[in-house]
Design a protein around this motif. Structure first.
Motif, PDB file in Angstrom:
ATOM      1  N   GLU A 168       0.923  -1.212  -0.059  1.00 33.45           N
ATOM      2  CA  GLU A 168      -0.173   0.012   0.123  1.00 33.45           C
ATOM      3  C   GLU A 168       0.817   1.355   0.052  1.00 33.45           C
ATOM      4  OE1 GLU A 168      -0.741  -2.494   2.101  1.00 33.45           O
ATOM      5  OE2 GLU A 168      -2.039  -3.235   0.631  1.00 33.45           O
ATOM      6  N   ALA A 169       2.177   1.023   0.278  1.00 28.86           N
ATOM      7  CA  ALA A 169       3.080   2.282   0.214  1.00 28.86           C
ATOM      8  C   ALA A 169       3.044   2.734  -1.046  1.00 28.86           C
ATOM      9  CB  ALA A 169       4.416   1.788   0.971  1.00 28.86           C
ATOM     10  N   GLN A 170       3.717   4.198  -0.958  1.00 27.90           N
ATOM     11  CA  GLN A 170       3.599   4.779  -2.421  1.00 27.90           C
ATOM     12  C   GLN A 170       4.932   5.592  -2.555  1.00 27.90           C
ATOM     13  OE1 GLN A 170       0.554   7.600  -2.966  1.00 27.90           O
ATOM     14  NE2 GLN A 170       0.643   7.389  -5.368  1.00 27.90           N
ATOM     15  N   ALA A 171       5.459   5.189  -3.706  1.00 27.51           N
ATOM     16  CA  ALA A 171       6.828   5.884  -4.095  1.00 27.51           C
ATOM     17  C   ALA A 171       7.015   7.299  -3.869  1.00 27.51           C
ATOM     18  CB  ALA A 171       7.136   5.436  -5.367  1.00 27.51           C
ATOM     19  N   ALA A 172       8.116   7.727  -3.011  1.00 28.09           N
ATOM     20  CA  ALA A 172       8.210   9.272  -3.361  1.00 28.09           C
ATOM     21  C   ALA A 172       9.226   9.549  -4.356  1.00 28.09           C
ATOM     22  CB  ALA A 172       8.774   9.662  -1.749  1.00 28.09           C
ATOM     23  N   SER A 173       8.921  10.961  -4.895  1.00 29.13           N
ATOM     24  CA  SER A 173       9.688  11.537  -5.861  1.00 29.13           C
ATOM     25  C   SER A 173      10.983  12.025  -5.089  1.00 29.13           C
ATOM     26  CB  SER A 173       9.060  12.695  -6.400  1.00 29.13           C
ATOM     27  OG  SER A 173       8.750  13.618  -5.576  1.00 29.13           O
ATOM     28  N   GLY A 174      12.349  12.057  -5.902  1.00 30.13           N
ATOM     29  CA  GLY A 174      13.540  12.512  -5.298  1.00 30.13           C
ATOM     30  C   GLY A 174      14.493  12.046  -6.167  1.00 30.13           C
ATOM     31  N   GLN A 175      15.746  12.245  -5.334  1.00 29.61           N
ATOM     32  CA  GLN A 175      17.102  11.890  -6.110  1.00 29.61           C
ATOM     33  C   GLN A 175      17.972  11.256  -5.141  1.00 29.61           C
ATOM     34  OE1 GLN A 175      20.067  14.850  -7.840  1.00 29.61           O
ATOM     35  NE2 GLN A 175      19.060  13.997  -9.861  1.00 29.61           N
ATOM     36  N   TRP A 176      18.290   9.986  -5.610  1.00 31.18           N
ATOM     37  CA  TRP A 176      19.153   9.273  -4.646  1.00 31.18           C
ATOM     38  C   TRP A 176      20.410   8.897  -5.404  1.00 31.18           C
ATOM     39  CZ3 TRP A 176      14.071   8.662  -5.263  1.00 31.18           C
ATOM     40  CH2 TRP A 176      13.334   9.004  -4.290  1.00 31.18           C
ATOM     41  N   THR A 177      21.751   8.835  -4.656  1.00 32.91           N
ATOM     42  CA  THR A 177      22.924   8.349  -5.218  1.00 32.91           C
ATOM     43  C   THR A 177      23.609   7.495  -4.325  1.00 32.91           C
ATOM     44  OG1 THR A 177      23.303  10.520  -6.213  1.00 32.91           O
ATOM     45  CG2 THR A 177      25.341   9.534  -5.870  1.00 32.91           C
ATOM     46  N   ALA A 178      24.231   6.362  -5.001  1.00 34.07           N
ATOM     47  CA  ALA A 178      24.860   5.346  -4.367  1.00 34.07           C
ATOM     48  C   ALA A 178      26.149   5.067  -5.059  1.00 34.07           C
ATOM     49  CB  ALA A 178      24.224   4.099  -4.355  1.00 34.07           C
ATOM     50  N   ASN A 179      27.249   4.555  -4.385  1.00 34.05           N
ATOM     51  CA  ASN A 179      28.307   3.885  -5.108  1.00 34.05           C
ATOM     52  C   ASN A 179      28.676   2.516  -4.446  1.00 34.05           C
ATOM     53  OD1 ASN A 179      29.632   4.824  -2.799  1.00 34.05           O
ATOM     54  ND2 ASN A 179      30.232   6.714  -3.689  1.00 34.05           N
ATOM     55  N   ALA A 180      29.812   2.137  -4.701  1.00 31.61           N
ATOM     56  CA  ALA A 180      30.299   0.804  -4.107  1.00 31.61           C
ATOM     57  C   ALA A 180      31.807   0.685  -4.041  1.00 31.61           C
ATOM     58  CB  ALA A 180      29.691  -0.388  -4.927  1.00 31.61           C
ATOM     59  N   ASP A 181      32.149  -0.074  -3.028  1.00 29.51           N
ATOM     60  CA  ASP A 181      33.887  -0.487  -3.164  1.00 29.51           C
ATOM     61  C   ASP A 181      33.850  -1.541  -3.646  1.00 29.51           C
ATOM     62  OD1 ASP A 181      34.411   1.860  -1.334  1.00 29.51           O
ATOM     63  OD2 ASP A 181      33.943   0.804   0.426  1.00 29.51           O
ATOM     64  N   LEU A 182      34.771  -1.732  -4.706  1.00 30.06           N
ATOM     65  CA  LEU A 182      35.130  -2.784  -5.525  1.00 30.06           C
ATOM     66  C   LEU A 182      36.103  -3.624  -4.994  1.00 30.06           C
ATOM     67  CD1 LEU A 182      34.463  -1.275  -9.294  1.00 30.06           C
ATOM     68  CD2 LEU A 182      32.780  -2.511  -7.598  1.00 30.06           C
ATOM     69  N   VAL A 183      36.156  -4.976  -5.135  1.00 29.87           N
ATOM     70  CA  VAL A 183      37.262  -5.715  -4.825  1.00 29.87           C
ATOM     71  C   VAL A 183      37.399  -6.970  -5.774  1.00 29.87           C
ATOM     72  CG1 VAL A 183      35.763  -7.043  -3.170  1.00 29.87           C
ATOM     73  CG2 VAL A 183      38.279  -7.083  -3.064  1.00 29.87           C
ATOM     74  N   LEU A 184      38.327  -7.151  -6.468  1.00 28.62           N
ATOM     75  CA  LEU A 184      38.687  -8.390  -7.308  1.00 28.62           C
ATOM     76  C   LEU A 184      39.772  -9.386  -6.625  1.00 28.62           C
ATOM     77  CD1 LEU A 184      38.470  -9.774 -10.266  1.00 28.62           C
ATOM     78  CD2 LEU A 184      40.500  -8.404 -10.559  1.00 28.62           C
ATOM     79  N   LYS A 185      39.312 -10.309  -6.509  1.00 30.17           N
ATOM     80  CA  LYS A 185      40.260 -11.364  -5.844  1.00 30.17           C
ATOM     81  C   LYS A 185      40.336 -12.672  -6.786  1.00 30.17           C
ATOM     82  CE  LYS A 185      38.989 -10.628  -0.966  1.00 30.17           C
ATOM     83  NZ  LYS A 185      38.544 -11.327   0.256  1.00 30.17           N
TER      84      LYS A 185
END
Length: 208
Positions: A168-185
């Motif tokens: 029943e929840a409704q999406a909110a408008s906005g702007q969101w940013t993410a990144n990530a630490d990468l690791v190769l083994k």
């Protein structure tokens, strides 16, 4: 004698009428084209102002450098560029949510070395913009060198997601940013040289 002659003339008239009708049908069955004309139809459709859901990535490259190598494996670390989701829609149906996934391809050597498969690349996502809990980062993904249930590498793993708590929840408008630490083994026996992989980031929308 006169009656017989009249009957004959009537019969001939009927036959003649049938023949004339047949000739008329044959003429219309094969029309002749006497010219053509073209009409160009155009329309200008203005953009709507209903808003949109979109994904942008701040950069197109990321370089991993050796860091944390042990006697058991070689390790290379780096960072994913900022990934931003923008939702400017004002009217989204309840229970509709979005999420971003990452899928890595093989690391391909520039000199024909054996490929390094995507399960050797892991990440730790994090949200870098302030929010009130409406979005959440994905779980840390380990590599196959680490092992364990989460040691699968980047094979369609979640980076960022809208966090609705119910259908029943409704999406909110906005702007969101993410990144990530990468690791190769990789194994210590990995062939030296330059390698390149592509991480494909995809924005999906779904509903409960």
């Amino acid at each position: 004698m006169m009656k017989k002659s009249m009957v004959a003339r009537c019969a001939a008239g009927v036959v003649g009428g049938l023949l004339l009708t047949g000739v008329g049908v044959a003429a219309f069955a094969d029309p002749t084209e006497n010219g053509t004309g073209d009409v160009d139809v155009s329309v200008e459709i203005a953009p709507t102002d209903d808003g949109s859901l979109s994904l942008t990535v701040a950069g197109t490259t990321s370089t991993l450098t050796e860091n944390g190598t042990t006697a058991s494996y070689r390790q290379f670390t780096g960072a994913l560029p900022n990934v931003t989701v923008t939702d400017t829609r004002e009217d989204v149906a309840p229970g509709v949510f979005w999420y971003v996934t990452g899928q890595a391809s093989d690391f391909v050597g520039s000199a024909g070395q054996p490929n390094i498969t995507p399960d050797h690349l892991g990440w730790t996502p994090r949200v870098v913009t302030a929010n009130n809990g409406e979005v959440s980062e994905g779980d840390t993904v380990d590599t196959s060198i680490d092992g364990g249930a989460n040691g699968v590498g980047l094979v369609g793993q979640e980076l960022l997601a809208l966090a609705l708590d119910s259908a029943e929840a409704q999406a909110a408008s906005g702007q969101w940013t993410a990144n990530a630490d990468l690791v190769l083994k990789t194994p210590v026996t990995v062939a030296p040289g330059s390698y390149t992989s592509t991480v494909t980031l995809s924005l999906f929308e779904d509903s409960y």
